[in-house]
Design a protein around this motif. Structure first.
Motif, mmCIF file in Angstrom:
data_model
loop_
_atom_site.group_PDB
_atom_site.id
_atom_site.type_symbol
_atom_site.label_atom_id
_atom_site.label_comp_id
_atom_site.label_asym_id
_atom_site.label_seq_id
_atom_site.Cartn_x
_atom_site.Cartn_y
_atom_site.Cartn_z
ATOM 1 N N GLU A 189 0.829 -1.207 0.000
ATOM 2 C CA GLU A 189 0.000 0.000 0.000
ATOM 3 C C GLU A 189 0.865 1.259 0.000
ATOM 4 N N LYS A 190 1.913 1.272 0.816
ATOM 5 C CA LYS A 190 2.755 2.470 0.920
ATOM 6 C C LYS A 190 3.649 2.655 -0.299
ATOM 7 N N ALA A 191 4.144 1.553 -0.840
ATOM 8 C CA ALA A 191 5.062 1.651 -1.978
ATOM 9 C C ALA A 191 4.324 1.973 -3.265
ATOM 10 N N GLY A 192 3.072 1.517 -3.370
ATOM 11 C CA GLY A 192 2.314 1.771 -4.586
ATOM 12 C C GLY A 192 2.910 1.048 -5.781
ATOM 13 N N LYS A 193 2.782 1.663 -6.950
ATOM 14 C CA LYS A 193 3.241 1.022 -8.181
ATOM 15 C C LYS A 193 4.745 1.155 -8.391
ATOM 16 N N ASP A 194 5.377 2.092 -7.693
ATOM 17 C CA ASP A 194 6.799 2.375 -7.930
ATOM 18 C C ASP A 194 7.661 1.681 -6.880
ATOM 19 N N ARG A 195 7.454 0.386 -6.686
ATOM 20 C CA ARG A 195 8.133 -0.336 -5.611
ATOM 21 C C ARG A 195 9.638 -0.417 -5.792
ATOM 22 N N GLU A 196 10.096 -0.377 -7.020
ATOM 23 C CA GLU A 196 11.533 -0.509 -7.265
ATOM 24 C C GLU A 196 12.314 0.693 -6.757
ATOM 25 N N ASN A 197 11.633 1.812 -6.532
ATOM 26 C CA ASN A 197 12.342 3.030 -6.136
ATOM 27 C C ASN A 197 12.147 3.421 -4.672
ATOM 28 N N VAL A 198 11.491 2.565 -3.880
ATOM 29 C CA VAL A 198 11.348 2.895 -2.460
ATOM 30 C C VAL A 198 12.561 2.388 -1.690
ATOM 31 N N ALA A 199 12.756 2.915 -0.497
ATOM 32 C CA ALA A 199 13.897 2.532 0.325
ATOM 33 C C ALA A 199 13.781 1.085 0.798
ATOM 34 N N VAL A 200 14.919 0.427 0.903
ATOM 35 C CA VAL A 200 14.945 -0.936 1.441
ATOM 36 C C VAL A 200 14.365 -0.946 2.858
ATOM 37 N N GLY A 201 14.606 0.145 3.593
ATOM 38 C CA GLY A 201 14.100 0.230 4.954
ATOM 39 C C GLY A 201 12.591 0.099 5.040
ATOM 40 N N LEU A 202 11.879 0.637 4.053
ATOM 41 C CA LEU A 202 10.421 0.530 4.061
ATOM 42 C C LEU A 202 10.000 -0.926 3.893
ATOM 43 N N TYR A 203 10.747 -1.661 3.084
ATOM 44 C CA TYR A 203 10.461 -3.089 2.872
ATOM 45 C C TYR A 203 10.765 -3.896 4.135
ATOM 46 N N ALA A 204 11.889 -3.564 4.782
ATOM 47 C CA ALA A 204 12.335 -4.328 5.955
ATOM 48 C C ALA A 204 11.766 -3.799 7.269
ATOM 49 N N TYR A 205 10.928 -2.787 7.183
ATOM 50 C CA TYR A 205 10.304 -2.169 8.363
ATOM 51 C C TYR A 205 9.770 -3.186 9.367
ATOM 52 N N PRO A 206 9.037 -4.239 8.934
ATOM 53 C CA PRO A 206 8.484 -5.169 9.911
ATOM 54 C C PRO A 206 9.539 -5.964 10.673
ATOM 55 N N VAL A 207 10.717 -6.141 10.075
ATOM 56 C CA VAL A 207 11.785 -6.856 10.770
ATOM 57 C C VAL A 207 12.332 -5.989 11.910
ATOM 58 N N LEU A 208 12.481 -4.699 11.656
ATOM 59 C CA LEU A 208 12.885 -3.793 12.731
ATOM 60 C C LEU A 208 11.820 -3.762 13.820
ATOM 61 N N MET A 209 10.551 -3.804 13.443
ATOM 62 C CA MET A 209 9.480 -3.845 14.432
ATOM 63 C C MET A 209 9.603 -5.080 15.313
ATOM 64 N N ALA A 210 9.946 -6.209 14.708
ATOM 65 C CA ALA A 210 10.148 -7.435 15.487
ATOM 66 C C ALA A 210 11.294 -7.259 16.484
ATOM 67 N N ALA A 211 12.371 -6.618 16.024
ATOM 68 C CA ALA A 211 13.504 -6.373 16.915
ATOM 69 C C ALA A 211 13.129 -5.426 18.050
#
Length: 347
Positions: free
Chosen positions: A115-137
């Motif tokens: 939802e947050k990345a929308g159609k332009d997923r290739e250009n978003v930060a890796v951090g946005l993708y890995a956000y849930p892993v940081l949440m787990a930590a």
């Protein structure tokens, strides 16, 4: 059989935009109540905030403002640990180890990223993708057992449980050989409670009240003046029908249901009694009562926020003390993780 863990609550909010009525009723009221029944750790998750571009000056100010809101709403730094995430480096260190435990397929299923990345997923930060892993930590570095979450974060909490379980399985032998029992991390449980767990936009009752909505009239900010609160409620979207006298009459009437739910949460009443009082009448009378209730509840918070913001040094002192207390819990856990994984401890 698993090793018992002491009950501990962890939760946090991002320092992006003003906190609003939805944050207060959906989370803060519950956080405040849990201070009397649980060991609570409440975080300003500033590392999560930078998964999207931030102005550094504005971000520093937002960290102070969100902390001031925590304190003004009733979080007590003597009862709870209140700190900002970036001051405890163990969050980021454990996140990297969890990045090596979590699986790509798990993250690919995260709907919030899509939802947050929308159609332009290739250009978003890796951090946005890995956000849930940081949440787990964030959660597991304190071995938190309970996490107050909204509906939009339930999937991320499930991922935290998956990561904890896989870590426990992958390193079961090492966990046992180091004397940590049968499991190292608990599987945190969601706590979805509170008087109004999903407060909706004042402009569209089908959308959640949000800090990112372009219309300030879609939300009531905790910093709003009494006049602004009353005006936003007067302008809140409704429909032409009078309020129903029974709950079933709210079906299909998102805006009416939202406003009635807000009034019930602010006053401590149940929805049926609210409709018993206002049912059959026009929205104008109900909105006047709702505005009065909102002003009575939120004006003291707004005034206390201004008091804290007039003394930023005091807010920073709360964060510094809270960060030291948080590190005192997180650092030993992280040392044990290094032992389990096979990393050398620093001398």
């Amino acid at each position: 059989m698993t090793t018992p863990f002491a009950p501990r609550v962890f939760s946090g909010m991002q320092p992006t935009g003003n906190l609003h009525l939805g944050n207060y009723l959906g989370a803060m009221v519950n956080w405040i109540a849990m201070q009397s029944t649980h060991q609570c750790i409440y975080c300003v998750v500033d590392l999560h905030a930078i998964t999207v571009a931030q102005d550094p000056v504005a971000l520093r100010r937002a960290i102070i403002e969100v902390t001031a809101a925590y304190l003004a709403c009733g979080l007590d730094p003597k009862q709870s640990i209140i700190f900002n995430q970036s001051q405890v480096a163990e969050h980021a260190e454990l996140a990297w180890i969890f990045n090596c435990v979590a699986r790509l397929g798990w993250l690919n299923r995260m709907t919030q990223f899509k939802e947050k990345a929308g159609k332009d997923r290739e250009n978003v930060a890796v951090g946005l993708y890995a956000y849930p892993v940081l949440m787990a930590a964030d959660i597991l570095v304190y071995k938190a057992t309970h996490v107050p979450v909204g509906d939009d974060q339930k999937q991320h909490l499930e991922l935290s449980r998956d990561i904890a379980q896989k870590f426990n399985m992958d390193f079961a032998g090492s966990i046992a050989s180091h004397g940590f029992g049968e499991v190292f991390f608990p599987l945190p449980e969601p706590m979805i409670t509170g008087p109004a767990t999903r407060v909706m936009s004042l402009r569209d009752g089908t959308k959640k009240m949000s800090k990112s909505d372009v219309s300030d009239y879609s939300r009531i900010n905790l910093t709003d003046s009494p006049e602004a609160i009353a005006q936003k409620i007067r302008k809140a979207k409704t429909d032409p029908e009078p309020l129903p006298s029974e709950e079933k009459g709210l079906a299909g009437r998102a805006e009416a249901e939202n406003l009635v739910g807000i009034y019930a949460a602010l006053t401590g009443a149940d929805v049926s009694s609210v409709l018993g009082e206002f049912g059959g009448g026009q929205f104008s009378r109900f909105k006047t009562a709702l505005a009065d209730a909102a002003v009575a509840r939120l004006s003291p918070i707004s005034a206390d926020m201004r008091r804290w913001l007039d003394d930023e040094g005091a807010v920073e002192a709360v964060l510094a003390e809270g960060s030291a207390r948080a590190r005192a819990i997180a650092a030993p856990v992280m040392r044990e993780v290094r032992d389990i994984v096979g990393l050398l401890r620093s001398r």
